[in-house]
Write an enzyme that holds these catalytic residues in place. Structure first.
Site, PDB file in Angstrom:
ATOM      1  N   GLU A 133      80.880  82.831 -66.496  1.00 38.09           N
ATOM      2  CA  GLU A 133      81.420  81.588 -67.053  1.00 38.09           C
ATOM      3  C   GLU A 133      81.723  81.815 -68.528  1.00 38.09           C
ATOM      4  OE1 GLU A 133      79.300  77.890 -66.268  1.00 38.09           O
ATOM      5  OE2 GLU A 133      78.591  78.693 -64.352  1.00 38.09           O
ATOM      6  N   GLU A 173      71.668  79.751 -64.063  1.00 39.60           N
ATOM      7  CA  GLU A 173      71.205  79.268 -65.369  1.00 39.60           C
ATOM      8  C   GLU A 173      69.804  78.674 -65.411  1.00 39.60           C
ATOM      9  OE1 GLU A 173      74.177  76.676 -67.034  1.00 39.60           O
ATOM     10  OE2 GLU A 173      75.417  78.389 -67.573  1.00 39.60           O
TER      11      GLU A 173
HETATM   12  C1  BG6 Z   1      77.350  75.827 -67.267  1.00 41.73           C
HETATM   13  C2  BG6 Z   1      77.179  75.471 -65.813  1.00 41.73           C
HETATM   14  O1  BG6 Z   1      76.161  75.534 -67.907  1.00 41.73           O
HETATM   15  O2  BG6 Z   1      78.246  75.110 -68.015  1.00 41.73           O
HETATM   16  C3  BG6 Z   1      78.368  74.750 -65.194  1.00 41.73           C
HETATM   17  O3  BG6 Z   1      76.837  76.582 -65.042  1.00 41.73           O
HETATM   18  C4  BG6 Z   1      78.915  73.757 -66.171  1.00 41.73           C
HETATM   19  O4  BG6 Z   1      77.945  74.168 -64.000  1.00 41.73           O
HETATM   20  C5  BG6 Z   1      79.372  74.489 -67.427  1.00 41.73           C
HETATM   21  O5  BG6 Z   1      79.955  72.980 -65.663  1.00 41.73           O
HETATM   22  C6  BG6 Z   1      79.987  73.606 -68.483  1.00 41.73           C
HETATM   23  O6  BG6 Z   1      79.123  72.578 -68.843  1.00 41.73           O
HETATM   24  P1  BG6 Z   1      79.531  71.074 -68.689  1.00 41.73           P
HETATM   25  O7  BG6 Z   1      78.321  70.292 -69.038  1.00 41.73           O
HETATM   26  O8  BG6 Z   1      80.666  70.838 -69.610  1.00 41.73           O
HETATM   27  O9  BG6 Z   1      79.920  70.886 -67.277  1.00 41.73           O
END
Ligand code: BG6
Length: 481
Positions: free
Chosen positions: A381, A166
């Site tokens: 993700e 990211e």
């Molecule tokens: C993504 C990241 O941006 O979002 C993860 O790659 C992250 O590392 C995920 O955990 C969710 O975001 P957050 O801030 O809820 O952890």
């Protein structure tokens, strides 16, 4: 859904090292910048630190067994650079690399394809102390040293590699994702966001070349944080703002990965405002040489943009964050006067942390990217951060998560029906873990980790309702949602 998913489609889920492993200072590992950034997060926000996280370091066999039980065909995880090279470079930490050998062995034994991310926000602290980490160009050489070692080590076991997690999000949330000293936070140093990104582009290209050089049949791509962007209204200036936001927030990254060049409109905007990175001779040739085989996408939410006049009313700023988990508590929106401002989409519901829930956005994104670059895609993700309740009989009824994932898988299926080539679906996350911005109370996993921000307890694993649901999805190869 009609047999849209090929029989070798990779169903699985994701995590990242510092968010799941714990054992932050065990077996020779030294601090990463995330151990330092999160050091005070309990005092400041009531959020757990990264020291124990979900303790996967000690639970990995159990976690892999649970993944196998769910039917996983792949698992995407990251390698902690500071576990392998505690000082960033130099001597390898034998116990550190052994952990990943064991994890990969366990996965393969259970028929689960490892998808490895080389870097997920966790630069070794030693390199931050030495020269500022990603703020300094020397990091590129050190990253190459680390990446070469790891890729070579696992060249026979790992086919799918993702490079730097990211970059787009690192630019937006640079203090959360990189250690930035206080004195650089006075607003005059924002160019460094794009300079860091430029160094990461070099590192990404090097990693792509290394995979192609060292891994027989290896495939590589960036795991990019990506949100499709809608205009707030059909007014022409809102639609123009949407195009500007698309250029700076999305195309600025994907054009590098697939065309080997910076998006022109975005780069001109950055140059005009003194934000463009310094590019040295040979950099663009190196970037262009690093060919991506696919793009990995981290998609949670769509975004919305509106026109933003450059009349002195608005100041340039980057994305805000919701720390409280109360809807509407977001600390602000990215603003580039004369170019665009991000805003809330009034047509979409959000999570408690103000992330717009938008499965159609997933279809839109996949089709758009495939149209533009014609490369296979994977989802590395996608998921719903939510408060889960452990009932007295130790169950977690997370129907809201099932609903979210179901709709997103269906949207991905639709994109595939329109010809998009997909390799994998790896939602966030396999097990509950430490959120990058909201502690452990904001949960994502199929597997509940029994701990709180206040008390790590034993990190016992408990299957959520979504665990059993996803098991059926995989068993039916995506037909039974
Ligand atoms: C993504 C990241 O941006 O979002 C993860 O790659 C992250 O590392 C995920 O955990 C969710 O975001 P957050 O801030 O809820 O952890």
């Amino acid at each position: 859904m009609n047999k849209i998913f090929p029989s070798d489609f990779l169903w699985g889920a994701s995590t990242s090292a510092y968010q799941v492993e714990g054992a932050a200072y065990e077996d020779g590992k030294k601090a990463s910048q995330q151990d330092i950034i999160n050091k005070d997060s309990y005092e400041k926000f009531g959020f757990a630190t990264a020291e124990i996280a979900s303790d996967e370091y000690h639970h990995y066999k159990e976690d892999v067994a649970l993944m196998k039980e769910m039917g996983f065909r792949c698992y995407r995880f990251s390698i902690a650079w500071s576990r392998v090279f505690p000082d960033g470079v130099g001597e390898v930490n034998e116990k550190g690399i052994q952990y990943y050998r064991d994890l990969i062995h366990e996965l393969k034994e259970n028929g689960i394809e490892p998808i490895v991310t080389l870097y997920h926000y966790d630069c070794p602290w030693a390199l931050v102390e030495k020269y500022g980490g990603w703020l300094d160009r020397r990091i590129v050489k050190d990253f190459e040293y680390y990446a070469r070692y790891v890729i070579n080590e696992f060249k026979d076991d790992v086919k799918y590699w993702t490079t730097i997690n990211e970059q787009s999000i690192i630019v937006q949330y640079w203090t959360q994702k990189c250690y930035i000293p206080e004195e650089l936070l006075d607003g005059k140093h924002n160019q460094l966001r794009y300079q860091i990104n430029h160094y990461m582009n070099l590192a990404h290209a090097i990693a792509c070349n290394l995979v192609h050089e060292l891994v027989p049949g290896g495939l590589v791509g960036a795991p990019l944080g990506y949100s499709c962007i809608y205009p707030l209204s059909s007014k022409a200036d809102d639609v123009m703002a949407m195009q500007n936001a698309q250029a700076l927030r999305n195309d600025y990254y994907t054009d590098i990965y697939f065309k080997g060049e910076y998006n022109k409109a975005a780069q001109i905007y950055l140059e005009k405002h003194g934000l463009a990175p310094v590019i040295e001779e040979g950099d663009m040739e190196l970037i262009a040489s690093g060919k991506s085989d696919f793009l990995a996408l981290n998609y949670y939410a769509s975004e919305c943009a509106c026109a933003c006049p450059d009349d002195g009313t608005y100041k340039m700023r980057w994305s805000g964050v919701n720390r409280s988990g109360k809807k509407g508590d977001i600390s602000g929106f990215e603003t580039h006067p004369g170019f665009y401002q991000m805003c809330k989409n009034p047509k979409l519901d959000t999570t408690d942390w103000d992330w717009a829930i938008d499965p159609i956005g997933m279809e839109y994104m996949l089709r758009d990217l495939y149209n533009n670059y014609n490369k296979p895609l994977m989802i590395t993700e996608n998921g719903l951060g939510a408060y889960d309740t452990l009932t007295d009989d130790r169950k977690i009824h997370d129907d809201y998560r099932i609903d979210y994932l179901k709709k997103h898988i269906a949207a991905m299926g639709k994109a595939m029906e329109y010809g998009v080539e997909m390799i994998a679906y790896c939602p966030w996350s396999a097990v509950d873990l430490l959120s990058t911005s909201n502690g452990v109370k904001k949960r994502y996993g199929f597997i509940y980790v029994d701990r709180t921000d206040d008390d790590p307890k034993q990190c016992e694993r408990i299957r959520k309702d979504s665990f059993y649901w996803y098991q059926k999805v995989i068993e039916s190869n995506g037909e039974e949602l």
